[in-house]
Motif scaffolding. Structure first.
Motif: not given
Length: 71
Positions: A6-9, A11, A13, A28-29, A31, A33, A35, A56
């Motif tokens: 999972i590309d957080k850049k 994403c 959200r 979801r964490d 923040k 995102y 996981v 993503a």
């Protein structure tokens, strides 16, 4: 192997991948995102990858399987 990355850049959200997963593999964490929490339950259905608006998520075609351990 199921969900590979999972590309957080990339994403957004939005949480769509968490909602659409039929096996509850993603959570979801703090923040917001996504996981990978239960990779062994992933069926490689590609729904999270297909419906991700930011593309993503990367899914592998192989299913994650638990190793058989002798008792």
């Amino acid at each position: 192997m199921g969900v590979r990355h999972i590309d957080k850049k990339k994403c957004l959200r939005c949480g769509l991948c968490v909602t659409i997963c039929p096996q509850d593999v993603l959570r979801r964490d703090d923040k917001k995102y996504p996981v990978i929490t239960y990779l062994q339950d992933c069926q490689s259905c590609f729904l999270c990858e297909k419906y991700c608006p930011a593309q993503a998520i990367t899914v592998s075609a192989d299913r994650e399987r638990r190793p058989v351990l002798p008792w």
